[in-house]
Design an enzyme around this catalytic site. Sequence first.
Site, PDB file in Angstrom:
ATOM      1  N   PHE A  48       1.086   5.095  10.576  1.00 21.44           N
ATOM      2  CA  PHE A  48       0.733   3.732  10.182  1.00 21.44           C
ATOM      3  C   PHE A  48      -0.173   3.050  11.200  1.00 21.44           C
ATOM      4  O   PHE A  48      -0.885   2.101  10.862  1.00 21.44           O
ATOM      5  CB  PHE A  48       2.004   2.907   9.937  1.00 21.44           C
ATOM      6  N   LYS A  49      -0.192   3.535  12.421  1.00 27.71           N
ATOM      7  CA  LYS A  49      -1.034   2.913  13.443  1.00 27.71           C
ATOM      8  C   LYS A  49      -2.524   2.989  13.079  1.00 27.71           C
ATOM      9  O   LYS A  49      -3.318   2.174  13.536  1.00 27.71           O
ATOM     10  CB  LYS A  49      -0.798   3.583  14.799  1.00 27.71           C
TER      11      LYS A  49
END
Length: 465
Positions: free
Chosen positions: A110-111
């Site tokens: 998700f980063k």
Amino acid sequence: MNYISTRGGIAPIAFDQAVMMGLARDGGLLLPERLPSVEPALLNAWQTLSYQNLALEVLSLFTGDMPRADLDDLIDRAYSSFRHPQVTPLRQCSGGIYILELFHGPTLAFKDIALQLLGNLFEYELNKSGGFMNIIGATSGDTGSAAIYGVRGRKGINIFILHPHGRTSPIQALQMTTVTDPNVFNLAVRGTFDDAQAIVKTLFSDLAFKDTYQLGAINSINWARVLAQVVYYVFAFLKLRKSGYDSVDYAVPTGNFGDIFAGYVAKRLLPQGCINRLILATNANDILSRFVNQGEYAIAGAVVPTSSPSMDIQIASNFERYLYYLHNEDGGKVKAAMQHFTSTGRMNLGCFQEQVQDDFAARAVSEEETLATIRQVYHEQNYLLDPHTAVGVKAAQELKQDRPIVCLATAHPAKFGEAVRKAIGKDVELPPVLAGLSQLESRCEVMDADTELIRQYVQKNALLA
């Protein structure tokens, strides 16, 4: 839209300055002077937007004078590298539980959603100023590779990433250390993520050093990281609103409080009740769940290694942002509270318990429960969770009420093959982007968790004017 520090020690600054400053010069974290809110009628206009167009609308509320066309271009380029046309697709499981897949970016975590955009923002600002930047960041696993992929090969930027030696998954380490572009420097620190993060904060607090080397922040201490993550909360809500739901809960696996703080901002942004509860899910490193349930924010022993290493954190860097709102936006009180925490390792916040439990519910999930949840969902739904996502799903199962609940899937399960193998008894097939990493050239310096050693390494390898 101007930005201020949680500790009240800087004059208001514009969005572009906030992006480049990272950590506020008084040691605090940057926040908007006010959090915007949207009216119900605006949600109708947003209902059918693509992820990219929704990001443009949401981010425009926070970016001040940045030309809209420029922001639109930065967003489009950021998400052109994602493998799913919806960027963050929403999948339905049983029992009113939905999985928001946040792992379709270049590094399968998700980063990427924030760091692909942040890399573009950095380049945009440096092109305007003709300047340079030395990024220094700490990672417990996924931030490092996402940051590296966001700025690798970019002119005018060097990046130094500290990760805890031997405490990430093997694939997480390879994703960082096999990027051998000349502007990328990987440092494996003998210690924990908290040790690495403390070094980074110390270097940023040395204002002469920060100014000389034009330090830039890619950890979620950088407000732009949090802001980019607000979008997918709104996107998921609009998906479920289209299906007839007017109130949604979220379950968020978190160690550093950044992802769930983005949810808090989204909750404040949307009309009241749209986001009802934010369920904070931790592993054995449970400082945040203890805070919600017991009213005390306190370090309890050493960091415990788990199968969800990105959450193996005792000191949550973004907690200070929420503390600012608990203290009614009083920077002096926040500064005093953080100084007390630094000296004692604890904060008694029981007087805020009613407000905290109105904002959050919380559950700590054991290692055994994590693996059992991976196994259960795989056998019942034929869907494979990574261990971080499993922490969130277990918390959702335990705390679910009568609304749909969106569980944030923060990483692809193939990044944590050993944990998945323990849970289901077989290996995960590696996606093409991960297959063959072990055969690539790797470059990394292993160093003690010593601020002066890291400082000297940065000085030796940094860009200078």
